[in-house]
Design a protein around this motif. Structure first.
Motif, PDB file in Angstrom:
ATOM      1  N   SER A  42     -13.203   2.906  12.184  1.00  0.00           N
ATOM      2  CA  SER A  42     -13.538   2.926  13.578  1.00  0.00           C
ATOM      3  C   SER A  42     -14.790   3.098  13.715  1.00  0.00           C
ATOM      4  O   SER A  42     -15.316   3.963  13.195  1.00  0.00           O
ATOM      5  CB  SER A  42     -12.490   3.518  14.598  1.00  0.00           C
ATOM      6  N   ILE A  43     -15.293   2.552  14.979  1.00  0.00           N
ATOM      7  CA  ILE A  43     -16.478   3.103  15.711  1.00  0.00           C
ATOM      8  C   ILE A  43     -16.251   3.363  16.944  1.00  0.00           C
ATOM      9  O   ILE A  43     -15.170   3.037  17.600  1.00  0.00           O
ATOM     10  CB  ILE A  43     -17.405   1.807  15.421  1.00  0.00           C
ATOM     11  N   ASP A  44     -17.238   4.030  17.707  1.00  0.00           N
ATOM     12  CA  ASP A  44     -17.050   4.352  19.036  1.00  0.00           C
ATOM     13  C   ASP A  44     -17.254   3.278  19.873  1.00  0.00           C
ATOM     14  O   ASP A  44     -16.243   2.816  20.668  1.00  0.00           O
ATOM     15  CB  ASP A  44     -18.308   5.336  19.514  1.00  0.00           C
ATOM     16  N   GLU A  83     -16.542  11.324   9.806  1.00  0.00           N
ATOM     17  CA  GLU A  83     -16.869  11.190  11.127  1.00  0.00           C
ATOM     18  C   GLU A  83     -18.153  11.526  11.166  1.00  0.00           C
ATOM     19  O   GLU A  83     -18.646  12.589  11.216  1.00  0.00           O
ATOM     20  CB  GLU A  83     -16.005  11.784  12.041  1.00  0.00           C
ATOM     21  N   GLY A  84     -18.997  10.579  11.756  1.00  0.00           N
ATOM     22  CA  GLY A  84     -20.372  10.775  11.936  1.00  0.00           C
ATOM     23  C   GLY A  84     -21.390   9.766  11.960  1.00  0.00           C
ATOM     24  O   GLY A  84     -20.629   8.570  11.922  1.00  0.00           O
ATOM     25  N   PRO A  85     -22.782   9.689  11.929  1.00  0.00           N
ATOM     26  CA  PRO A  85     -23.586   8.788  12.057  1.00  0.00           C
ATOM     27  C   PRO A  85     -23.762   7.902  10.704  1.00  0.00           C
ATOM     28  O   PRO A  85     -23.591   8.154   9.664  1.00  0.00           O
ATOM     29  CB  PRO A  85     -24.988   9.377  12.564  1.00  0.00           C
ATOM     30  N   VAL A  86     -24.062   6.513  10.765  1.00  0.00           N
ATOM     31  CA  VAL A  86     -24.414   5.659   9.807  1.00  0.00           C
ATOM     32  C   VAL A  86     -25.721   4.807  10.434  1.00  0.00           C
ATOM     33  O   VAL A  86     -25.713   4.468  11.538  1.00  0.00           O
ATOM     34  CB  VAL A  86     -23.160   4.714   9.558  1.00  0.00           C
ATOM     35  N   THR A  87     -26.612   4.915   9.129  1.00  0.00           N
ATOM     36  CA  THR A  87     -27.638   3.948   9.546  1.00  0.00           C
ATOM     37  C   THR A  87     -27.524   2.814   8.858  1.00  0.00           C
ATOM     38  O   THR A  87     -27.685   2.989   7.482  1.00  0.00           O
ATOM     39  CB  THR A  87     -28.998   4.800   9.336  1.00  0.00           C
ATOM     40  N   LEU A  88     -27.726   1.753   9.302  1.00  0.00           N
ATOM     41  CA  LEU A  88     -27.630   0.482   8.541  1.00  0.00           C
ATOM     42  C   LEU A  88     -28.953   0.149   7.542  1.00  0.00           C
ATOM     43  O   LEU A  88     -29.007  -0.446   6.751  1.00  0.00           O
ATOM     44  CB  LEU A  88     -27.266  -0.875   9.207  1.00  0.00           C
ATOM     45  N   HIS A 110     -29.753   1.085  15.657  1.00  0.00           N
ATOM     46  CA  HIS A 110     -30.094   1.507  14.210  1.00  0.00           C
ATOM     47  C   HIS A 110     -29.180   2.334  13.618  1.00  0.00           C
ATOM     48  O   HIS A 110     -28.901   1.944  12.377  1.00  0.00           O
ATOM     49  CB  HIS A 110     -31.640   1.899  14.468  1.00  0.00           C
ATOM     50  N   THR A 111     -28.739   3.348  14.482  1.00  0.00           N
ATOM     51  CA  THR A 111     -27.575   4.248  13.999  1.00  0.00           C
ATOM     52  C   THR A 111     -26.527   4.512  14.961  1.00  0.00           C
ATOM     53  O   THR A 111     -26.761   4.171  16.140  1.00  0.00           O
ATOM     54  CB  THR A 111     -28.259   5.712  13.922  1.00  0.00           C
ATOM     55  N   PHE A 112     -25.081   4.338  14.587  1.00  0.00           N
ATOM     56  CA  PHE A 112     -24.067   4.634  15.428  1.00  0.00           C
ATOM     57  C   PHE A 112     -23.057   5.397  14.640  1.00  0.00           C
ATOM     58  O   PHE A 112     -22.997   5.732  13.290  1.00  0.00           O
ATOM     59  CB  PHE A 112     -23.567   3.124  15.480  1.00  0.00           C
TER      60      PHE A 112
END
Length: 161
Positions: A49-51, A118-123, A59-61
């Protein structure tokens, strides 16, 4: 009488095994962006899931992902394909875990352990491509065995300025 009960039980078990297909999960659905995923590993589904859907356009989520490992991960590799109209138009692969060099905190986890991130991901891209397409992602370990696999369907009608 016992033989007929055994035959019914075997038939039910075979039917359940043959008809198993993982459901399509909704990651997010907003005005101009929809993302769905389906596990392509016939033996395991996982949670993702994403927020907020709109965060993906940045850029980052932040994400949340979880699964129980069916295989140990001393080494972990990811391969991602961008598929448009059934054709692979872009492929990306990277080593995520290897002896002495691990990019992720769960490198070295053993079979049966719970993997949770659980945390940030940068594509690494500035914009999510517009249109309808599939992103296929596959994680494999040092033995070439699938650790996790998913096909993400993206429907993006966001306009970038």
């Amino acid at each position: 009488m016992k033989t007929s009960n055994v035959l019914v039980l075997i038939s039910v078990l075979l039917f359940i095994n043959v008809s198993t297909e993982w459901p399509t999960h909704t990651v997010c659905k907003e005005d101009n962006l929809e993302i769905y995923y389906k596990s392509c590993d016939p033996q395991q589904d996982f949670a993702f899931s994403i927020d907020r859907c709109s965060d993906v356009a940045t850029h980052t989520f932040n994400i949340r992902a979880a699964l129980v490992l069916r295989h140990s991960i001393k080494e972990l590799y990811v391969k991602t394909d961008l598929i448009i109209n059934g054709k692979t138009v872009l492929t990306y692969s990277e080593t995520l875990c290897e002896p002495g060099h691990s990019k992720l905190i769960f490198c070295g986890k053993q079979k049966g352990e719970h993997l949770y991130y659980e945390g940030p991901v940068t594509l690494g891209i500035q914009e999510i491509p517009q249109g309808d397409y599939t992103v296929s992602a596959k994680l494999t370990n040092e033995d070439g065995v699938t650790v996790a696999c998913a096909d993400f369907t993206v429907k993006n009608y966001l306009e970038y300025y």
